[in-house]
Design a protein around this motif. Sequence first.
Motif, PDB file in Angstrom:
ATOM      1  N   ARG A  22      44.661  23.077  15.040  1.00  0.00           N
ATOM      2  CA  ARG A  22      43.494  23.890  15.376  1.00  0.00           C
ATOM      3  C   ARG A  22      43.284  23.920  16.896  1.00  0.00           C
ATOM      4  N   PHE A  76      45.714  26.416  18.227  1.00  0.00           N
ATOM      5  CA  PHE A  76      45.219  27.776  18.038  1.00  0.00           C
ATOM      6  C   PHE A  76      44.077  28.079  19.008  1.00  0.00           C
ATOM      7  N   ALA A  77      43.175  27.130  19.179  1.00  0.00           N
ATOM      8  CA  ALA A  77      42.043  27.333  20.086  1.00  0.00           C
ATOM      9  C   ALA A  77      42.550  27.618  21.497  1.00  0.00           C
ATOM     10  N   ARG A  78      43.586  26.887  21.879  1.00  0.00           N
ATOM     11  CA  ARG A  78      44.173  27.112  23.202  1.00  0.00           C
ATOM     12  C   ARG A  78      44.753  28.520  23.312  1.00  0.00           C
ATOM     13  N   VAL A  79      45.455  28.949  22.291  1.00  0.00           N
ATOM     14  CA  VAL A  79      46.054  30.282  22.303  1.00  0.00           C
ATOM     15  C   VAL A  79      44.959  31.351  22.288  1.00  0.00           C
ATOM     16  N   ALA A  80      43.900  31.094  21.527  1.00  0.00           N
ATOM     17  CA  ALA A  80      42.806  32.064  21.447  1.00  0.00           C
ATOM     18  C   ALA A  80      42.164  32.235  22.821  1.00  0.00           C
ATOM     19  N   ARG A  81      42.103  31.147  23.570  1.00  0.00           N
ATOM     20  CA  ARG A  81      41.462  31.174  24.882  1.00  0.00           C
ATOM     21  C   ARG A  81      42.253  32.026  25.868  1.00  0.00           C
ATOM     22  N   GLY A  82      43.537  32.160  25.605  1.00  0.00           N
ATOM     23  CA  GLY A  82      44.378  32.957  26.484  1.00  0.00           C
ATOM     24  C   GLY A  82      45.842  32.723  26.161  1.00  0.00           C
ATOM     25  N   GLN A  83      46.639  33.783  26.234  1.00  0.00           N
ATOM     26  CA  GLN A  83      48.054  33.660  25.879  1.00  0.00           C
ATOM     27  C   GLN A  83      48.734  32.577  26.702  1.00  0.00           C
ATOM     28  N   GLN A 132      50.031  34.707  21.495  1.00  0.00           N
ATOM     29  CA  GLN A 132      48.663  35.191  21.638  1.00  0.00           C
ATOM     30  C   GLN A 132      48.005  35.246  20.272  1.00  0.00           C
ATOM     31  N   PRO A 133      46.693  35.170  20.216  1.00  0.00           N
ATOM     32  CA  PRO A 133      45.990  35.134  18.924  1.00  0.00           C
ATOM     33  C   PRO A 133      46.061  36.480  18.218  1.00  0.00           C
ATOM     34  N   ARG A 134      45.815  36.424  16.927  1.00  0.00           N
ATOM     35  CA  ARG A 134      45.945  37.618  16.102  1.00  0.00           C
ATOM     36  C   ARG A 134      44.743  37.682  15.173  1.00  0.00           C
ATOM     37  N   LEU A 135      44.178  38.854  14.992  1.00  0.00           N
ATOM     38  CA  LEU A 135      42.964  38.981  14.183  1.00  0.00           C
ATOM     39  C   LEU A 135      43.243  38.890  12.689  1.00  0.00           C
ATOM     40  N   LEU A 169      42.477  35.721  10.900  1.00  0.00           N
ATOM     41  CA  LEU A 169      41.065  35.374  10.989  1.00  0.00           C
ATOM     42  C   LEU A 169      40.214  36.237  10.063  1.00  0.00           C
TER      43      LEU A 169
END
Lengths: 114, 114
Positions: free
Chosen positions: B19, B22-29, B71-74, B77
């Motif tokens: 998690r 993922f949080a790190r990736v969500a914060r920025g690629q 990078q995060p993906r919607l 989520l």
Amino acid sequence: MVETSTVDPWHALADPTRREVFARVARGQGSVTEIARDLPVSRPAVSQHLRVLLDARLVDVRRQGRERLYQPRLSGLDGLRRELDSYWNQTLSTFKDVAEQAYEPTAAPPEGAP
Amino acid sequence: MVETSTVDPWHALADPTRREVFARVARGQGSVTEIARDLPVSRPAVSQHLRVLLDARLVDVRRQGRERLYQPRLSGLDGLRRELDSYWNQTLSTFKDVAEQAYEPTAAPPEGAP
DNA sequence: GCCATGCGTAAGTAGTAACTTACGCATGGT
DNA sequence: ACCATGCGTAAGTTACTACTTACGCATGGC
């Protein structure tokens, strides 16, 4: 001991069986035996799952005669909602950053850890 | 094989380390090495976590030179949001049922499994 | 062509956790 | 007082999973 130990709601809902237990409780209050009847696991297993859901603040119990009625609880869900919303917004924000970066590959756009 | 196998997003976000990834990736690629630098685990461990997050449709990758930028993906989520919303509304509804039942203990209000 | 960088995967291991059965305690009806 | 119902907990087993190190393949600079 006042049972201060808590359980991560993510972990609590990660197990498919336990998530089904919670889904059943969310749909309407019920006793352990009732809940276990719909599931392919033993009653003690359901009891153990409910214990974890209790520690994650996802359900509540109250006695009614010989039964223990479990019902869902917002407290545990609230934290999940907030965290998920945060991820959602950060994802949208990162989308924007990446798109902007595509136009100016030389400049350094905001990163996660500058 | 076109890699049809998918991973439960709940399970993907249940592990604390994953998690955080993922949080790190969500914060920025970021690249694998960048992400691993902030975490107390080895780079291969991060790679394995990213693999799970990929299979859960929570992140995306694209090559850029020698690096692989995550990078995060919607998509991943979104399912979580819907399920969580459903639990939230069902919980509110069950609250109502239980409250009504308290006033008329004789009648049988809507239950999960009548 | 050659070395460095970046990364995924394989193999092995230790810890966790989800299940079962067996047991014991409380409540309610007769 | 007694038996049935309802449930939590203990003990033991099995399966999974998160981690490590070692390795191999691709890309880019010189």
